[in-house]
Design a protein around this motif. Structure first.
Motif, PDB file in Angstrom:
ATOM      1  N   LEU A  80       3.082   2.899  -6.799  1.00 19.60           N
ATOM      2  CA  LEU A  80       4.288   2.877  -7.634  1.00 19.60           C
ATOM      3  C   LEU A  80       5.485   2.353  -6.851  1.00 19.60           C
ATOM      4  O   LEU A  80       6.243   1.509  -7.330  1.00 19.60           O
ATOM      5  N   GLY A  81       5.655   2.873  -5.638  1.00 16.49           N
ATOM      6  CA  GLY A  81       6.776   2.430  -4.815  1.00 16.49           C
ATOM      7  C   GLY A  81       6.703   0.951  -4.487  1.00 16.49           C
ATOM      8  O   GLY A  81       7.708   0.245  -4.517  1.00 16.49           O
ATOM      9  N   LYS A  82       5.481   0.480  -4.191  1.00 12.23           N
ATOM     10  CA  LYS A  82       5.294  -0.924  -3.822  1.00 12.23           C
ATOM     11  C   LYS A  82       5.656  -1.851  -4.980  1.00 12.23           C
ATOM     12  O   LYS A  82       6.388  -2.839  -4.815  1.00 12.23           O
ATOM     13  N   ILE A  83       5.169  -1.536  -6.165  1.00 11.66           N
ATOM     14  CA  ILE A  83       5.407  -2.401  -7.324  1.00 11.66           C
ATOM     15  C   ILE A  83       6.853  -2.270  -7.799  1.00 11.66           C
ATOM     16  O   ILE A  83       7.481  -3.262  -8.204  1.00 11.66           O
ATOM     17  N   PHE A  84       7.401  -1.061  -7.748  1.00 12.58           N
ATOM     18  CA  PHE A  84       8.787  -0.865  -8.167  1.00 12.58           C
ATOM     19  C   PHE A  84       9.738  -1.632  -7.255  1.00 12.58           C
ATOM     20  O   PHE A  84      10.744  -2.187  -7.701  1.00 12.58           O
ATOM     21  N   GLU A  85       9.394  -1.687  -5.971  1.00 10.82           N
ATOM     22  CA  GLU A  85      10.193  -2.472  -5.034  1.00 10.82           C
ATOM     23  C   GLU A  85      10.151  -3.959  -5.397  1.00 10.82           C
ATOM     24  O   GLU A  85      11.177  -4.644  -5.384  1.00 10.82           O
ATOM     25  N   GLU A  86       8.964  -4.465  -5.738  1.00  9.17           N
ATOM     26  CA  GLU A  86       8.845  -5.857  -6.159  1.00  9.17           C
ATOM     27  C   GLU A  86       9.675  -6.120  -7.412  1.00  9.17           C
ATOM     28  O   GLU A  86      10.299  -7.183  -7.547  1.00  9.17           O
ATOM     29  N   LEU A  87       9.681  -5.165  -8.327  1.00 10.46           N
ATOM     30  CA  LEU A  87      10.455  -5.308  -9.565  1.00 10.46           C
ATOM     31  C   LEU A  87      11.944  -5.463  -9.253  1.00 10.46           C
ATOM     32  O   LEU A  87      12.630  -6.325  -9.820  1.00 10.46           O
ATOM     33  N   THR A 106      12.511   5.643   3.158  1.00 14.74           N
ATOM     34  CA  THR A 106      12.979   6.885   3.777  1.00 14.74           C
ATOM     35  C   THR A 106      12.023   8.043   3.537  1.00 14.74           C
ATOM     36  O   THR A 106      12.019   9.014   4.279  1.00 14.74           O
ATOM     37  N   ALA A 107      11.238   7.969   2.484  1.00 15.69           N
ATOM     38  CA  ALA A 107      10.273   9.018   2.167  1.00 15.69           C
ATOM     39  C   ALA A 107       9.308   8.459   1.132  1.00 15.69           C
ATOM     40  O   ALA A 107       9.555   7.401   0.558  1.00 15.69           O
ATOM     41  N   GLN A 108       8.211   9.185   0.923  1.00 13.59           N
ATOM     42  CA  GLN A 108       7.271   8.729  -0.096  1.00 13.59           C
ATOM     43  C   GLN A 108       7.989   8.667  -1.444  1.00 13.59           C
ATOM     44  O   GLN A 108       8.696   9.579  -1.832  1.00 13.59           O
ATOM     45  N   CYS A 109       7.817   7.583  -2.141  1.00 10.89           N
ATOM     46  CA  CYS A 109       8.412   7.374  -3.474  1.00 10.89           C
ATOM     47  C   CYS A 109       9.923   7.159  -3.428  1.00 10.89           C
ATOM     48  O   CYS A 109      10.598   7.244  -4.450  1.00 10.89           O
ATOM     49  N   GLU A 110      10.488   6.872  -2.253  1.00 22.02           N
ATOM     50  CA  GLU A 110      11.918   6.581  -2.153  1.00 22.02           C
ATOM     51  C   GLU A 110      12.131   5.357  -1.267  1.00 22.02           C
ATOM     52  O   GLU A 110      11.516   5.232  -0.221  1.00 22.02           O
ATOM     53  N   ILE A 111      13.024   4.470  -1.714  1.00 22.08           N
ATOM     54  CA  ILE A 111      13.323   3.258  -0.957  1.00 22.08           C
ATOM     55  C   ILE A 111      14.838   3.064  -0.916  1.00 22.08           C
ATOM     56  O   ILE A 111      15.510   3.111  -1.944  1.00 22.08           O
ATOM     57  N   ASP A 112      15.381   2.888   0.269  1.00 23.88           N
ATOM     58  CA  ASP A 112      16.789   2.527   0.438  1.00 23.88           C
ATOM     59  C   ASP A 112      16.859   1.039   0.766  1.00 23.88           C
ATOM     60  O   ASP A 112      16.019   0.520   1.492  1.00 23.88           O
ATOM     61  N   PHE A 113      17.885   0.355   0.249  1.00 22.57           N
ATOM     62  CA  PHE A 113      18.041  -1.059   0.575  1.00 22.57           C
ATOM     63  C   PHE A 113      19.512  -1.449   0.498  1.00 22.57           C
ATOM     64  O   PHE A 113      20.325  -0.770  -0.139  1.00 22.57           O
ATOM     65  N   PHE A 114      19.853  -2.540   1.176  1.00 21.75           N
ATOM     66  CA  PHE A 114      21.213  -3.067   1.152  1.00 21.75           C
ATOM     67  C   PHE A 114      21.220  -4.462   0.544  1.00 21.75           C
ATOM     68  O   PHE A 114      20.325  -5.267   0.782  1.00 21.75           O
ATOM     69  N   VAL A 115      22.241  -4.716  -0.255  1.00 24.07           N
ATOM     70  CA  VAL A 115      22.431  -6.018  -0.877  1.00 24.07           C
ATOM     71  C   VAL A 115      23.814  -6.522  -0.489  1.00 24.07           C
ATOM     72  O   VAL A 115      24.816  -5.855  -0.762  1.00 24.07           O
ATOM     73  N   HIS A 116      23.869  -7.663   0.173  1.00 21.91           N
ATOM     74  CA  HIS A 116      25.153  -8.251   0.545  1.00 21.91           C
ATOM     75  C   HIS A 116      25.713  -9.061  -0.626  1.00 21.91           C
ATOM     76  O   HIS A 116      24.963  -9.722  -1.343  1.00 21.91           O
ATOM     77  N   LEU A 117      27.022  -9.002  -0.793  1.00 30.26           N
ATOM     78  CA  LEU A 117      27.684  -9.764  -1.847  1.00 30.26           C
ATOM     79  C   LEU A 117      28.109 -11.118  -1.293  1.00 30.26           C
ATOM     80  O   LEU A 117      28.696 -11.204  -0.216  1.00 30.26           O
TER      81      LEU A 117
END
Length: 233
Positions: A80-87, A106-117
């Motif tokens: 789920l995490g892998k595909i949701f990240e791709e989405l 950061t944990a199972q089923c959780e993803i942190d990310f940064f987006v630059h403007l």
């Protein structure tokens, strides 16, 4: 190529108008040019997320492969995490406003990310003008959104000096839970404000219908600020 050149010239003119203090509005096709989305791929990934999310452990079918429900759920959560990240990557991939820079699981089923403007185009939007990057979180938990998610993300954003964020979830469809949207509203109205824009399946469906991401982002921001019951995920 000619259309792209004409639109680039148009946006340059818009930036000059904004800098001179004159108002200028963007139409849907302008917003789509600035943040195009591969909707066919988005649709395929959403179907995969929904299909995996519905899987339940069946000892007669899955015992030989996974032995226990815990192992089955772990594998399911990973997928789920892998595909949701791709989405999420599809939303930002071809943007002229956003640049997806880094991710941290950061944990199972959780993803942190940064987006630059990306400037100067990000300055066309009042929502983005005061910011240089966005802190996003993706939650793949099989529970309704919680106020704790918002408070935890706000704490991280304060620590890394980010004031604009998004929180993506897929397991709740419809109106955002009351405590969840109240927590978002409180952080929006804090001083200095911490703006966290929620995103869920309802918004993804709106994207698939053709509504530009930037338009939906502004609408969600306005609803999040007021804490209205019409805020949906």
């Amino acid at each position: 190529m000619r259309l792209q050149l004409d639109l680039s010239q148009f946006f340059d003119a818009m930036i000059q108008l904004r800098q001179s203090g004159q108002g200028a509005s963007l139409q849907d096709h302008h917003l789509e040019f600035l943040n195009p989305i591969d909707r066919s791929k988005l649709s395929r990934l959403l179907l995969q997320v929904e299909r995996i999310n519905k899987l339940k452990f069946d000892s007669t079918k899955h015992y030989r492969t996974y032995n226990t429900k815990k192992r089955f759920d772990g594998r399911r959560g990973y997928l789920l995490g892998k595909i949701f990240e791709e989405l999420i990557q599809v939303i930002f991939k071809d943007s002229q406003i956003f640049s997806l820079q880094s991710r941290v699981v950061t944990a199972q089923c959780e993803i942190d990310f940064f987006v630059h403007l990306i400037q100067p185009y990000s300055n066309l939007f009042e929502l983005l003008q005061a910011h240089t990057r966005l802190h996003g979180e993706a939650k793949c938990h099989a529970v309704s959104p919680k106020s704790e998610w918002v408070n935890t993300q706000a704490g991280k954003m304060t620590s890394n000096g980010t004031r604009l964020g998004m929180i993506f979830t897929f397991n709740h469809v419809g109106a955002a839970p009351s405590q969840f949207r109240t927590a978002i509203k409180d952080h929006f109205r804090s001083q200095p404000p911490t703006e966290i824009i929620p995103w869920g399946p309802t918004l993804i469906q709106e994207l698939l219908k053709g509504t530009p991401f930037l338009k939906l982002m502004q609408i969600q921001s306005n609803l999040a600020y007021t804490g209205t019951a019409t805020l949906k995920l």
